[in-house]
Design a protein around this motif. Sequence first.
Motif, PDB file in Angstrom:
ATOM      1  N   THR A   1       0.835  -1.201   0.000  1.00 12.09           N
ATOM      2  CA  THR A   1       0.000   0.000   0.000  1.00 12.09           C
ATOM      3  C   THR A   1       0.868   1.249   0.000  1.00 12.09           C
ATOM      4  O   THR A   1       0.616   2.198  -0.743  1.00 12.09           O
ATOM      5  CB  THR A   1      -0.946   0.002   1.211  1.00 12.09           C
ATOM      6  OG1 THR A   1      -1.758  -1.162   1.159  1.00 12.09           O
ATOM      7  CG2 THR A   1      -1.828   1.234   1.203  1.00 12.09           C
TER       8      THR A   1
ATOM      9  N   LEU B   1      -4.422   3.382  -8.210  1.00 17.48           N
ATOM     10  CA  LEU B   1      -5.641   3.687  -7.439  1.00 17.48           C
ATOM     11  C   LEU B   1      -6.583   2.489  -7.419  1.00 17.48           C
ATOM     12  O   LEU B   1      -7.148   2.140  -6.378  1.00 17.48           O
ATOM     13  CB  LEU B   1      -6.354   4.912  -8.009  1.00 17.48           C
ATOM     14  CG  LEU B   1      -5.776   6.263  -7.634  1.00 17.48           C
ATOM     15  CD1 LEU B   1      -6.488   7.365  -8.393  1.00 17.48           C
ATOM     16  CD2 LEU B   1      -5.862   6.503  -6.131  1.00 17.48           C
ATOM     17  N   LYS B   2      -6.745   1.858  -8.575  1.00 19.15           N
ATOM     18  CA  LYS B   2      -7.614   0.681  -8.632  1.00 19.15           C
ATOM     19  C   LYS B   2      -7.063  -0.432  -7.752  1.00 19.15           C
ATOM     20  O   LYS B   2      -7.804  -1.095  -7.023  1.00 19.15           O
ATOM     21  CB  LYS B   2      -7.741   0.198 -10.077  1.00 19.15           C
ATOM     22  CG  LYS B   2      -8.688  -0.971 -10.213  1.00 19.15           C
ATOM     23  CD  LYS B   2      -8.835  -1.408 -11.642  1.00 19.15           C
ATOM     24  CE  LYS B   2      -9.796  -2.590 -11.672  1.00 19.15           C
ATOM     25  NZ  LYS B   2      -9.715  -3.349 -12.889  1.00 19.15           N
TER      26      LYS B   2
ATOM     27  N   THR C   1      -5.160  -0.155  -5.120  1.00 22.43           N
ATOM     28  CA  THR C   1      -5.240   0.193  -3.699  1.00 22.43           C
ATOM     29  C   THR C   1      -6.679   0.226  -3.198  1.00 22.43           C
ATOM     30  O   THR C   1      -6.998  -0.324  -2.150  1.00 22.43           O
ATOM     31  CB  THR C   1      -4.586   1.569  -3.452  1.00 22.43           C
ATOM     32  OG1 THR C   1      -3.238   1.519  -3.902  1.00 22.43           O
ATOM     33  CG2 THR C   1      -4.599   1.925  -1.981  1.00 22.43           C
ATOM     34  N   LEU C   2      -7.566   0.867  -3.962  1.00 22.72           N
ATOM     35  CA  LEU C   2      -8.929   1.090  -3.483  1.00 22.72           C
ATOM     36  C   LEU C   2      -9.883  -0.067  -3.737  1.00 22.72           C
ATOM     37  O   LEU C   2     -10.872  -0.219  -3.036  1.00 22.72           O
ATOM     38  CB  LEU C   2      -9.490   2.366  -4.119  1.00 22.72           C
ATOM     39  CG  LEU C   2      -8.723   3.649  -3.812  1.00 22.72           C
ATOM     40  CD1 LEU C   2      -9.326   4.813  -4.574  1.00 22.72           C
ATOM     41  CD2 LEU C   2      -8.698   3.926  -2.318  1.00 22.72           C
ATOM     42  N   CYS C   3      -9.585  -0.880  -4.738  1.00 23.20           N
ATOM     43  CA  CYS C   3     -10.529  -1.931  -5.104  1.00 23.20           C
ATOM     44  C   CYS C   3     -10.121  -3.313  -4.618  1.00 23.20           C
ATOM     45  O   CYS C   3     -10.615  -4.313  -5.110  1.00 23.20           O
ATOM     46  CB  CYS C   3     -10.734  -1.946  -6.611  1.00 23.20           C
ATOM     47  SG  CYS C   3     -11.488  -0.428  -7.209  1.00 23.20           S
TER      48      CYS C   3
ATOM     49  N   VAL D   1      -5.989  -1.777   2.283  1.00 21.50           N
ATOM     50  CA  VAL D   1      -5.557  -0.490   2.800  1.00 21.50           C
ATOM     51  C   VAL D   1      -5.338  -0.585   4.310  1.00 21.50           C
ATOM     52  O   VAL D   1      -4.589   0.181   4.895  1.00 21.50           O
ATOM     53  CB  VAL D   1      -6.600   0.599   2.465  1.00 21.50           C
ATOM     54  CG1 VAL D   1      -6.189   1.935   2.998  1.00 21.50           C
ATOM     55  CG2 VAL D   1      -6.806   0.662   0.970  1.00 21.50           C
TER      56      VAL D   1
END
Length: 197
Positions: free
Chosen positions: A87, A184-185, A187-189, A194
């Motif tokens: 992360t 971003l995908k 990390t966030l998805c 996270v």
Amino acid sequence: MGLETCGSCLSCLLIPLALWSIAVNILLYFPNGKTSYAASYQLPNYVWYFEGICFSGVMILLLAVTLITLESNTFYRCCRSESCNKTYRSFISIVLALLGIAFSGYNCIISALGLIQGPFCNSSTGWDYIFKDTAGGYLTDYSAWSRCTEPARIVEWNTILLSILIALSGLQMIICFLKVAAELKRTLCGTYSVFVQ
């Protein structure tokens, strides 16, 4: 999924683009292969901003090398959890890719301004920016290009090289944007958690 798995491919693509930017920007200093114009400062003022050498060149090279290092498995672990480590690396990659967008964007803007302004050349009225009031209209008025008598064919020289710089920096921006989107995908998805376990 292909975008996520080819993160290092995107970073590697930045290296040849940066090297090309440096080479093209250096060519702007030597119209017709002559050094006399650079030595006497008879070049367009936007050439002296070093947009292709520093920003779209050296800075992008440094970013690409750092991104490739971050993506390698030998990168130093910043915390005990593998998920946490990935992360943090992803976050740093996002910041670096955003910097890449800024650096290549600077190159694109300065090159476009130089293209709109036109070359600094000798004409019947002396050395000046004879196309500066045309707002780039001279680019389609080929008959007006002959007004620049020295350096020979300077309008073509500047137009081609600045257009190449704009294209190279545009590709760099696209690659950096794709890098941001992939990280971003990731990390966030859910590819990387996270939350620290």
